[in-house]
Write an enzyme that holds these catalytic residues in place. Structure first.
Site, PDB file in Angstrom:
ATOM      1  CG  LEU A  59      49.969  36.841  48.390  1.00  0.00           C
ATOM      2  CD1 LEU A  59      50.008  35.533  48.172  1.00  0.00           C
ATOM      3  CD2 LEU A  59      49.765  37.279  50.004  1.00  0.00           C
ATOM      4  CD  GLU A  61      47.854  40.816  52.599  1.00  0.00           C
ATOM      5  OE1 GLU A  61      48.817  40.345  52.996  1.00  0.00           O
ATOM      6  OE2 GLU A  61      47.320  39.810  52.094  1.00  0.00           O
ATOM      7  CD  GLN A  83      43.036  37.221  47.188  1.00  0.00           C
ATOM      8  OE1 GLN A  83      43.365  36.302  47.990  1.00  0.00           O
ATOM      9  NE2 GLN A  83      42.844  37.540  45.981  1.00  0.00           N
ATOM     10  CG  PHE A  84      38.972  36.998  52.063  1.00  0.00           C
ATOM     11  CD1 PHE A  84      37.694  36.515  52.217  1.00  0.00           C
ATOM     12  CD2 PHE A  84      39.960  36.403  51.205  1.00  0.00           C
ATOM     13  CE1 PHE A  84      37.085  35.696  51.128  1.00  0.00           C
ATOM     14  CE2 PHE A  84      39.477  35.406  50.004  1.00  0.00           C
ATOM     15  CZ  PHE A  84      38.245  35.260  50.125  1.00  0.00           C
ATOM     16  CG  HIS A 130      38.669  33.214  54.104  1.00  0.00           C
ATOM     17  ND1 HIS A 130      39.676  32.887  54.769  1.00  0.00           N
ATOM     18  CD2 HIS A 130      39.279  33.555  52.932  1.00  0.00           C
ATOM     19  CE1 HIS A 130      40.726  32.660  54.068  1.00  0.00           C
ATOM     20  NE2 HIS A 130      40.398  32.814  53.032  1.00  0.00           N
TER      21      HIS A 130
END
Lengths: 327, 381
Positions: A59, A61, A83-84, A130
């Site tokens: 995990l 980025e 992921q977002f 998000h």
């Protein structure tokens, strides 16, 4: 062959086709393998292409982009998933510092052909971080292309082009449109050129420019105004945020003399500002009314309780069109 | 799935509960082959040809001389700001010698010495630090990444390259990633260590602990006793070497590269050395550095030590030394001449390399730029 697909399926199809065509294409991101991605965009790819080409990462980025840069430099074509988009800022240093610059740093000796896919935008009642629309942040980075599809069909065609592009492409997927509708998606060679806006319908009285998830309320507003007033509106889907297709926009405004720009992003410093500046440079003397913006506001994207009032609606868009016509 | 329920070996349920039970007893191995007095650990002496040993020495001498000349050029206003490598030549050249042309060299900005050994022209440094991207490329440099200025960012590129090698099944190559002590505080460093370890890719991190990150001393950079121990958290081999001992930096890198190429995964090497000069020409170390510490490290100069080794082996003498000095001086003079004679810098080159495809918006701006340039030169006349 044509199939009715939603945008998730269309993006999946593009990934599948390109991974099938070219061994150097790899998918990389969090939960994209066994889980098929939190939106199921990469579903089935892990089973088909294996864990070395559909890479479930730890995990982080910055590392997803940083290692993708290394892979691209060494001849792979990574398609990374954030992921977002709200988590993508952690990789911004790698994008601005390296992905965007290795070509110019080495005068073309090294290129970084990679794609960063990320779901963006509001309207799905999601948690904080998000729901933003921050395409301007990426559009401001020289050396990076920013693409935002609006339909299943153009999502497939543009993602194929993005994967084949020799440079880093930020591919922002309007998650509100992921499963909103289906349309026929060509499985054959249908490639759309990055850097070209699409004129969805020609018109003579006013130009409307929008992109991504805003295309649907915009189209609805355009239809309502046309029906009620019998006017002729030219509708442009920008598709590529950067490098922006100024010619299509200016050419249209030269013809119509009026323009409304619809963006989900905060009002200031966004693509709409650049569109207006482009009109100013190339078509100012053709204008019969000031160019209007319909946008988000310069506030933090609110939690979803207040989100419906933040996002541009077809009502807001319709009123902006009417006021510009009446000016 | 079953693995999740198994007790890792590191967990000891028999120990009484205590907050500092963590293994205080870990040990970091330290490799030194040639000490400050030129005493040789003959058992560990690397199997290097006379030719390679002289190549190693020559590169270190050349790097020192280039550093020295560049400082003069900078003070005369003939080049811009640049980072100095004096004192760290062994930490850079030893690893570079252990590499083959098939290995990737992923550096930061203080590896002039290793870059020269790898065949990068001297002129490149002049070009780069006089503001021209032309200094970032050279013939034969296909597997050498350019200077990377953002601290620790390159570590992730190295891991990505190594991943590509792994999935292609390349077993004759690996990646050497150079970084410094300051880099170990960055998130990208930890992400790179973690990804490298999870993926078990062929990468060797060579961390030159030169005791300073501009003005911040090593002990304020991290509370860890060593930098090498950071590898333990990733279950990665982490060792410390005498970074001023070129034999040790060579051997440790060679061992790690052999392991990496054979599929043994990543290694972290802390090369303990010292930055004998300023961070860059814009820096004044007298504001923060203790003179005693500097003097102590000047006495551990990697060049003096290695020359003593060559002499003791009977493969180097005063005559050769004088010859090398003259040769190096000539080589640098030639490079300065070639660099200063260059006038082929295309002004609109930045517009050539934004994208790999022609983009109308960029081409429009190129035209504007060239128009502005012409107007400026007309104004000046």
């Amino acid at each position: 062959m044509r199939n009715k697909l939603n945008m998730v399926q269309a993006i999946n199809l593009a990934l599948d086709q390109e991974m099938g065509n070219d061994d150097s294409v790899v998918a990389i991101g969090q939960d994209i393998g066994v889980n098929g991605g939190v939106f199921r965009v990469t579903e089935g790819l892990f089973e088909k292409y294996g864990e070395s080409r559909v890479i479930d990462t730890p995990l982080a980025e910055s590392a997803i982009l940083g290692t993708s840069i290394g892979m691209a430099v060494a001849g792979l074509k990574p398609v990374a998933e954030m992921q977002f988009s709200g988590f993508s800022y952690l990789m911004f240093g790698q994008l601005e510092g390296h992905a965007a610059r290795l070509r110019s740093r080495t005068q073309g000796a090294i290129s970084v052909p990679l794609v960063v896919r990320m779901p963006y935008g509001g309207g799905v009642r999601a948690l904080e971080h998000h729901s933003e629309s921050r395409e301007a942040m990426y559009g401001h980075v020289p050396g990076v292309k920013v693409v935002i599809p609006s339909t299943p069909s153009n999502a497939r065609a543009l993602l194929v082009s993005a994967i084949r592009d020799p440079d880093p492409v930020i591919f922002m997927e309007p998650k509100r449109s992921y499963r909103a509708f289906r349309e026929e998606v060509s499985e054959e060679e249908h490639v759309m050129e990055i850097g070209k806006a699409q004129v969805l319908q020609e018109g003579t009285d006013l130009t409307v420019v929008s992109w991504g998830a805003m295309m649907r309320p915009t189209l609805q507003a355009v239809e309502e105004v046309q029906d009620q007033r019998g006017v002729s509106i030219e509708l442009i889907d920008l598709l590529t945020i950067s490098p922006m297709d100024g010619d299509t926009i200016s050419g249209s405004v030269e013809k119509t003399g009026r323009c409304v720009v619809v963006q989900e992003a905060p009002k200031s410093f966004g693509p709409s500002s650049e569109i207006i500046a482009t009109i100013n440079d190339n078509a100012l003397m053709y204008l019969e009314a000031p160019v209007r913006r319909v946008s988000g506001y310069d506030v933090a994207t609110p939690y979803f309780g207040r989100e419906p009032a933040y996002l541009p609606t077809n009502g807001r868009i319709r009123r902006a069109i009417e006021e510009t016509l009446d000016f | 799935m079953i693995a999740n329920t198994c007790e890792p070996e590191a967990v000891d349920r028999q120990q009484p509960y205590a907050l500092d039970l963590r293994e205080r007893t870990f040990k970091i191995s330290h490799l030194q082959i040639l000490d400050e007095q030129c005493n040789l650990d003959a058992e560990r002496e690397p199997d290097l040809s006379t030719e390679d040993l002289i190549r190693l020495y020559r590169s270190m001498v050349l790097a020192r001389a280039v550093d020295d000349r560049m400082l003069k050029l900078q003070r005369q206003g003939r080049i811009g700001t640049f980072p100095l490598c004096t004192g760290q030549e062994a930490a850079s050249c030893g690893p570079a010698l252990a590499m083959t042309p098939k290995d990737w060299f992923v550096g930061s900005f203080r590896e002039l010495a290793g870059r020269l050994l790898r065949g990068e022209p001297i002129e490149n440094g002049f070009l780069l630090f006089n503001g021209y991207e032309e200094g970032n490329v050279f013939q034969g440099g296909e597997r050498t990444l350019p200077v990377s200025i953002i601290i620790a960012a390159q570590a992730l590129h190295a891991v990505g390259i190594a991943y590509a090698m792994k999935i292609r099944g390349e077993t004759d190559s690996a990646v050497v990633c150079f970084l410094g002590d300051g880099a170990t505080s960055q998130g990208d460093f930890h992400e790179a260590m973690n990804f490298a370890s999870v993926w078990q890719v062929p990468v060797v991190f060579v961390c030159a602990n030169n005791h300073w990150a501009i003005s911040l001393p090593r002990e304020k950079q991290t509370h860890s006793q060593t930098l090498a121990q950071k590898a333990i958290a990733y279950d990665m081999p982490g060792i410390q070497v005498d970074g001023n001992d070129a034999l040790a930096t060579y051997q440790a890198t060679k061992d790690a590269l052999d392991r990496a190429r054979a599929g043994g995964g990543p290694t972290f090497i802390e090369a303990v050395t010292y930055r004998l000069m300023m961070h860059t020409t814009s820096d004044d170390p007298s504001r923060y550095q203790l003179p005693e510490q500097l003097q102590a490290w000047q006495a551990r100069d990697p060049l003096i030590r290695f020359k003593g080794y060559l002499e003791a082996k009977g493969i180097w003498n005063d005559e050769q030394e004088a010859g090398l000095e003259a040769e190096v001086r000539q080589q640098i003079d030639d490079a300065v001449k070639a660099f200063e004679a260059r006038n082929d810098f295309k002004p609109d080159a930045p517009f050539d390399h934004v994208f790999g495809t022609k983009v109308p918006r960029i081409e429009e701006q190129r035209t504007e730029f060239l128009d502005h340039l012409r107007e400026e030169s007309t104004d000046a006349q």
